[in-house]
Motif scaffolding. Structure first.
Motif: not given
Lengths: 307, 440
Positions: B179-181, B191-192, B242-249, B409-415
């Motif tokens: 849905a978000a995509r 924002m999604g 969450l990590s993938r969603w953050s990366k894909d915006g 840290e996960v959602v800012t893609l630092k770790l």
């Protein structure tokens, strides 16, 4: 100025004594202020020094651990990064801040019509507390409803979510801190610049000195006492007073990227109830400030001119 | 002359002292201090309740004292009681149960009512999921004041504009992502997916909602907990989403607590993970059709029950029987149908009693705005599994902070999710170990 051969005070000689008739009254009068200083400054400091060597529970239980708290601060990455961030932050805020405010103050010394209005506007942020400053900037920077992200988006097409980026968040608190002190710094620089004797400037101009040379070779050295003062005050500000900016805007996040020492101290001491660790942190911050101040004083000896 | 002046002065002071003594003797009102964490519109409703209580109970005066956020209020309540200056009642967030109970500074509320005192209280009237969440060995140690559970908000107008069915919100993380995509690709939203209270939603709610344990030893109920299950399959799957969603915006992180609320309420984000607690204020602010849905599940995991959020009221020791009686009277007042209905309608938090729920149904309240029913249904249709018991962990203020910062840290893609959760597990388990040392 030492007065040599000064006769010792005899019972009838009341020079420099405010209440000659009362022997005890003076001590009684200073009891109040002294009590306050002891209660609010000396006792807590000694208490802090003592507590830093213990693990203290929420309800006051104490367990001796020697220098373990200090070891944690320098060895655990969580606290070490706090220390490094604080050093970075403090340097950036102090140096960039002073540079900017010196520039602004110089511009404000020009004899232009209406410059008075600018002088007021550019220095009155002096009166606003950091907490209010932080709230204003928080609203200003809100990714959804803030003015700044909107303008940035319209101008550059970039959607900057500072809440989701460690680096941007760190830059944002630096900018907020610089802005918070801009009024204060500009005010002091302005006053100092205006006290530079007109004759000196005129003499330099007659000798053919450019504005740049006049500034760096004459004005800057002459305002060095104020520069020195502001260097110390800004260092102190960026290590202590910046707390509301972090607490209101970022809560040390995202992750730990804006957790400066003072914020870590607050969280450990007041949120997590670890008074021992917090005491150790406060000693570290204090030592840090003391070292910087001593270094600055040593440098000042060579560079600061007092008229 | 001098003597008579002194006499006059003494007489004046004496008269003044008498007036104060008489004045305070007449004002024999029992004072009850209620340290709370309500702000904004919730504060208005709380004040209204306290005001009407004070007006209908002339011998008691309840004083509302603001303590800040939940964490601040809990910390204040604990440190004040440690220094002998506890408030009568403190509003403490559910997750801090263990800290309060282990402190030994509270009076379990069941002792304030019959058969221990003369004030009757019908414990069965409380809504079962809420009651079983807070009960310890079947007895209530606190009175839940504001209870909520996590749910998903979505913008129905944006759904329509993106070609999605506004009456069919996503039920799984996969559907949510699709849905978000679609909506972002169609350009109907800035924002999604966004979330408030990252650790509370993504870990404290999602873990029991998908039938998983949060900590060992029955979430800390059968023995002090020593392990948290942050590196198991479920949490890893969730963090990878969450990590993938953050990366894909698809996912935008806007900060802790309620910081993501304005983005949704002003029509910028499509989805908001929040709770039923701010339903009223979001509906008021939004100039679009607000949709609510059950929390989405992650496919492949069992059905469970989301956690009870909000806060509960604890009573502190150190007060006279008379003061405790006044406190008990106020607590009973809160659970009365008229009060709890007013509270639910004014905020969105659950009505506390079955009777109140029944009344609301008969007057057609849920028919007016079915969004108020979403979280209730989500709770009442969920299975009562042991994993849904409240996480009974000490030093929870610190633990929540650790969980929040590692999610960040996960959602800012630092770790990577793996590294972040491994570190989070280590730090949380160290906190649990420290707590065990201090309490024993």
């Amino acid at each position: 100025m030492k007065v040599k051969n000064r006769q010792p005070l005899s019972r009838h000689d009341t020079r420099g004594v405010v209440f000659p008739q009362h022997k005890i009254l003076p001590f009684f009068l200073i009891l109040g202020p002294v009590a306050i200083v002891v209660l609010f400054f000396i006792y807590p400091t000694l208490s802090s020094l003592r507590l830093s060597l213990f693990t203290v529970g929420r309800f006051g239980q104490e367990v001796w651990i020697g220098l373990d708290n200090f070891a944690s601060i320098f060895l655990e990455s969580k606290y070490r990064s706090s220390l490094l961030l604080s050093i970075l932050f403090s340097s950036a805020v102090t140096l960039i801040g002073l540079f900017l405010s010196l520039g602004i103050a110089t511009l404000l010394t020009q004899r232009l019509k209406g410059i008075g209005v600018f002088r007021v506007f550019l220095t009155w942020t002096y009166a606003i507390s950091p907490a209010i400053m932080a709230t204003i900037w928080l609203l200003f920077m809100d990714p959804a409803t803030g003015l700044l992200p909107y303008v940035v988006k319209e101008v550059t097409g970039l959607q900057v979510h500072w809440t989701a980026s460690s680096i941007v968040a760190f830059v944002v608190i630096i900018l907020t801190a610089i802005w918070a002190r801009l009024g204060y710094n500009t005010l002091f620089f302005l006053i100092a610049l205006r006290r530079v004797s007109e004759e000196l400037i005129d003499a330099a101009n007659i000798d053919g000195a450019s504005t740049w040379t006049t500034f760096w070779k004459i004005k800057f050295p002459l305002i060095s006492p104020v520069t020195f003062f502001l260097l110390i005050m800004n260092t102190l500000f960026s290590l202590y007073w910046v707390f509301p900016i972090i607490d209101i805007m970022t809560h040390g996040g995202p992750g730990r990227s804006t957790s400066l020492l003072i914020y870590t101290l607050f969280i450990e001491g007041f949120r997590n109830g670890r008074a021992g660790l917090a005491s150790a942190l406060s000693i570290v911050i204090f030592s840090f400030v003391a070292i910087i101040t001593i270094v600055q004083f040593k440098l000042a000896g060579k560079k600061v001119f007092y008229q | 002359m001098l003597i008579s002046k002194k006499l006059k002065l003494m007489a004046g002071i004496l008269a003044f002292a008498c007036m104060i003594a008489i004045g305070s003797a007449q004002a024999e009102v029992v004072q009850v201090e209620f340290l709370h964490a309500m702000s904004g519109s919730k504060l208005a409703v709380t004040s209204g309740i306290v005001k009407s209580f004070n007006e209908t109970h002339p011998g008691i005066n309840v004083n509302l004292v603001y303590g800040g956020s939940y964490a601040e209020t809990t910390t204040k309540a604990i440190s004040r009681s440690a220094s002998g200056n506890a408030p009568n009642i403190a509003q403490v967030e559910a997750a801090f149960n263990r800290d309060l109970i282990d402190s030994g500074k509270i009076v379990p509320v069941y002792k304030l009512f019959a058969p221990h005192t003369k004030i009757a209280f019908n414990w069965d009237s409380l809504i079962d999921p809420i009651r079983s969440y807070y009960a310890i060995d079947g007895k209530m140690w606190s009175i839940p004041f504001n209870s909520s559970t996590g749910m998903l908000y979505y913008n129905k107008n944006m759904f329509k504009a993106a070609g999605l069915d506004p009456n069919n919100p996503p039920r799984t993380f996969k559907e949510l992502e699709e849905a978000a995509r679609k909506a972002l690709a169609a350009g109907v939203c800035k924002m999604g997916i966004t979330t408030s209270w990252p650790a509370w939603i993504m870990l404290e709610n999602m873990i029991p909602y998908n039938g998983q344990w949060f900590a060992n030893n029955d979430n800390g109920h059968s023995a002090p907990p020593t392990e948290v299950y942050l590196t198991g399959d479920f949490v890893m799957d969730l963090m990878r989403y969450l990590s993938r969603w953050s990366k894909d915006g698809l996912f935008t992180y806007l900060g802790r607590e309620y910081k993501a609320l304005p983005a949704f309420a002003t029509g910028k984000s499509l989805f908001l993970f929040l709770s039923t607690s701010t339903l009223k204020s979001i509906t008021k602010k939004a100039n679009f059709d607000v949709g609510t849905a059950f929390l989405p599940r992650i496919e492949g995991y069992p059905s469970g029950r989301s956690t009870i959020g909000g806060a509960t009221l604890y009573v502190f020791k150190g007060f006279s029987d008379k003061e405790n009686e006044a406190t008990a009277t106020f607590l009973k007042y809160i659970t009365e149908p008229t009060t709890t209905i007013k509270w639910h309608k004014g905020t969105g938090y659950f009505p506390l009693t079955n009777g109140a729920l029944e009344s609301l149904h008969h007057e057609g309240w849920f028919a007016e705005d079915s969004n108020y029913l979403t979280a209730l249904l989500e709770l009442l249709t969920s299975p009562k599994i042991p994993q849904a018991s409240s996480p009974f962990l000490g030093n929870f203020v610190q633990i929540r902070d650790i969980l929040d910062s590692y999610i960040e840290e996960v959602v800012t893609l630092k770790l990577t999710p793996e590294k972040a959760m491994k570190k989070a597990k280590e730090e949380v388990e160290k906190v649990l170990a420290d707590y065990a040392k201090l309490v024993n």
